[in-house]
Write an enzyme that holds these catalytic residues in place. Structure first.
Site, PDB file in Angstrom:
ATOM      1  N   GLU A   1     -35.942  78.364 -14.778  1.00  0.00           N
ATOM      2  CA  GLU A   1     -37.056  78.627 -13.875  1.00  0.00           C
ATOM      3  C   GLU A   1     -36.585  79.476 -12.703  1.00  0.00           C
ATOM      4  OE1 GLU A   1     -39.068  75.003 -12.834  1.00  0.00           O
ATOM      5  OE2 GLU A   1     -39.222  74.353 -14.925  1.00  0.00           O
TER       6      GLU A   1
ATOM      7  N   CYS B   1     -35.826  82.752  -5.747  1.00  0.00           N
ATOM      8  CA  CYS B   1     -34.826  81.720  -5.995  1.00  0.00           C
ATOM      9  C   CYS B   1     -34.402  81.825  -7.462  1.00  0.00           C
ATOM     10  CB  CYS B   1     -35.415  80.347  -5.692  1.00  0.00           C
ATOM     11  SG  CYS B   1     -34.242  78.985  -5.829  1.00  0.00           S
TER      12      CYS B   1
ATOM     13  N   CYS C   1     -27.511  71.768 -14.856  1.00  0.00           N
ATOM     14  CA  CYS C   1     -26.469  71.748 -13.824  1.00  0.00           C
ATOM     15  C   CYS C   1     -25.498  70.616 -14.138  1.00  0.00           C
ATOM     16  CB  CYS C   1     -27.075  71.554 -12.436  1.00  0.00           C
ATOM     17  SG  CYS C   1     -25.860  71.680 -11.089  1.00  0.00           S
TER      18      CYS C   1
ATOM     19  N   CYS D   1     -26.010  66.091  -8.410  1.00  0.00           N
ATOM     20  CA  CYS D   1     -26.352  65.656  -7.054  1.00  0.00           C
ATOM     21  C   CYS D   1     -27.516  64.669  -7.142  1.00  0.00           C
ATOM     22  CB  CYS D   1     -26.712  66.852  -6.181  1.00  0.00           C
ATOM     23  SG  CYS D   1     -25.331  68.001  -5.930  1.00  0.00           S
TER      24      CYS D   1
ATOM     25  N   CYS E   1     -31.408  65.676  -6.623  1.00  0.00           N
ATOM     26  CA  CYS E   1     -31.914  66.894  -7.254  1.00  0.00           C
ATOM     27  C   CYS E   1     -32.337  66.614  -8.689  1.00  0.00           C
ATOM     28  CB  CYS E   1     -30.822  67.964  -7.222  1.00  0.00           C
ATOM     29  SG  CYS E   1     -31.316  69.533  -7.976  1.00  0.00           S
TER      30      CYS E   1
ATOM     31  N   ASN F   1     -37.819  66.542  -1.599  1.00  0.00           N
ATOM     32  CA  ASN F   1     -38.960  66.704  -2.490  1.00  0.00           C
ATOM     33  C   ASN F   1     -38.876  65.671  -3.603  1.00  0.00           C
ATOM     34  OD1 ASN F   1     -40.294  69.064  -1.316  1.00  0.00           O
ATOM     35  ND2 ASN F   1     -38.423  70.156  -1.879  1.00  0.00           N
TER      36      ASN F   1
ATOM     37  N   CYS G   1     -37.900  73.011  -3.636  1.00  0.00           N
ATOM     38  CA  CYS G   1     -36.450  72.872  -3.695  1.00  0.00           C
ATOM     39  C   CYS G   1     -36.066  71.551  -4.347  1.00  0.00           C
ATOM     40  CB  CYS G   1     -35.880  72.948  -2.283  1.00  0.00           C
ATOM     41  SG  CYS G   1     -34.093  72.972  -2.210  1.00  0.00           S
TER      42      CYS G   1
END
Length: 374
Positions: free
Chosen positions: A97, A112, A119, A123, A126, A305, A348
């Protein structure tokens, strides 16, 4: 006996030096590189026959040995606030994305960009990390995101109107763990025959891969952002597991070395995701100010978020403003990043794509959700 035709080279991700070498290899002059790069990146052209300043013989030759192949747009969404998100299908059927965020009455349009399918860093705040990790993107797949966004409203109308004015390597993945593809992609972003962006308008965001920060400083002085999120090692190791390998003092020392290599006055952007009751209290602000006191920087505050079963909550607006005020009183610029595109899952920490997870992290995450539900 079946004879397989040699694979055509994809020119989309080639730097100027690589493109020049390609043309020399097929018996052409180096200046053809600049011509073709402008067609690709300025005009959004993927058809050699449309490149009218090339001879017919060269166009025929290019059709035989090369191609311009970008990612396929699987989905495009537009938020109520003007944010746009593309889900792009890359080689092997994976999805990544990329998000375009307008600001300043549309004068600044920040893209972005993702660097990996998934990933590997996990984290805790996230959602991308909960999808696990599949592979690194190629340079063509990285710059292909800029190519798609830049051509979303037709060819660029000169330098006065750029569909993309800023790029942040802040999408899916840790860019410094895919250095060999990220570096040529960023060179294309800066090249006048590519996207012609200022090095101050191209930002690489990292969770703190210290050896690669040093290498980046030797190769390219783009703007640097650090995903910090805590002012002490114990808390940061919970939020950003990479901290167990490269702690805060080691990371900030690398940041200072990076600034020393830049040829102009520069500051580091510190990204700090505010999570309710986790890192949003006054002692947290004081710790943050203490560790950053000798680093030229600004602090971007990012309200968390939410995503399902994260275990974290977004702090109230009043609490965000209090935290910002504490930092101001301690001498730091600390703008609050507005949440953009959350109605299309483009905010984010919300980018997920579709990942054929090699880490089995997504499977474990789903199992944990099911256990919680029981």
């Amino acid at each position: 006996m079946t004879i397989t035709a040699p694979q055509r080279q994809n020119l989309l991700g080639m730097t100027r030096e690589e493109m020049e070498a390609f043309f020399l290899a097929i018996g052409e002059k180096k200046f053809r590189a600049a011509q073709v790069m402008k067609w690709i990146h300025h005009e959004g052209c993927n058809d050699f026959d449309a490149m009218t300043n090339l001879s017919k013989a060269l166009r025929t030759r290019l059709n035989e040995v090369a191609e311009i192949r970008g990612p396929r747009v699987a989905y495009e969404g537009k938020s109520n606030d003007g944010t746009r998100k593309w889900v792009l299908e890359v080689e092997d059927g994976s999805y990544v994305e990329t998000v375009l965020i307008p600001a300043d009455d549309g004068k600044r349009r920040t893209l972005c960009v993702s660097s990996q399918v998934g990933c590997s860093l996990d984290c805790s705040f996230c959602s991308t990390g909960k999808q696990g990790f599949q592979r690194n993107l190629t340079a063509a797949e990285i710059i292909g995101q800029v190519w798609v966004a830049s051509n979303s409203d037709g060819p660029r109308q000169g330098s006065a109107h750029r569909p993309v004015t800023n790029v942040v390597m802040m999408g899916m993945g840790e860019p410094l763990l895919n250095y060999d593809s990220v570096l040529p992609a960023m060179k294309l972003m800066l090249d006048d025959n590519g996207y012609g962006l200022s090095k101050r308008r191209v930002t690489l965001s990292t969770s703190g891969v210290v050896p690669m920060i040093d290498r980046l400083g030797d190769d390219l002085d783009v703007s640097l952002a650090i995903s910090l999120h805590a002012g002490n090692d114990e808390l940061r190791s919970e939020l950003v597991p990479l901290n167990r390998k490269y702690n805060i003092s080691t990371l900030l020392a690398a940041c200072k070395r990076y600034l020393e290599k830049c040829g102009d006055a520069r500051i580091i952007t510190i990204e700090y995701t505010l999570i309710k009751d986790i890192n949003d209290q006054q002692p947290h602000a004081q710790e943050l100010a203490e560790v950053l006191k000798e680093l030229p920087c600004k602090i971007n505050l990012i309200p968390f978020n939410a995503f399902p079963h994260s275990g974290y909550e977004t702090p109230s607006r009043n609490q965000v403003m209090r935290f910002q005020q504490w930092l101001y009183e301690l001498g730091f610029a600390a703008p609050v990043r507005s949440t953009r595109g959350d109605d299309i899952d483009a905010a984010c920490g919300q980018l997920v794509g579709r990942v054929k997870d090699r880490t089995r992290r997504h499977e474990r995450y789903i199992q944990s959700i099911q256990i919680d539900a029981d």
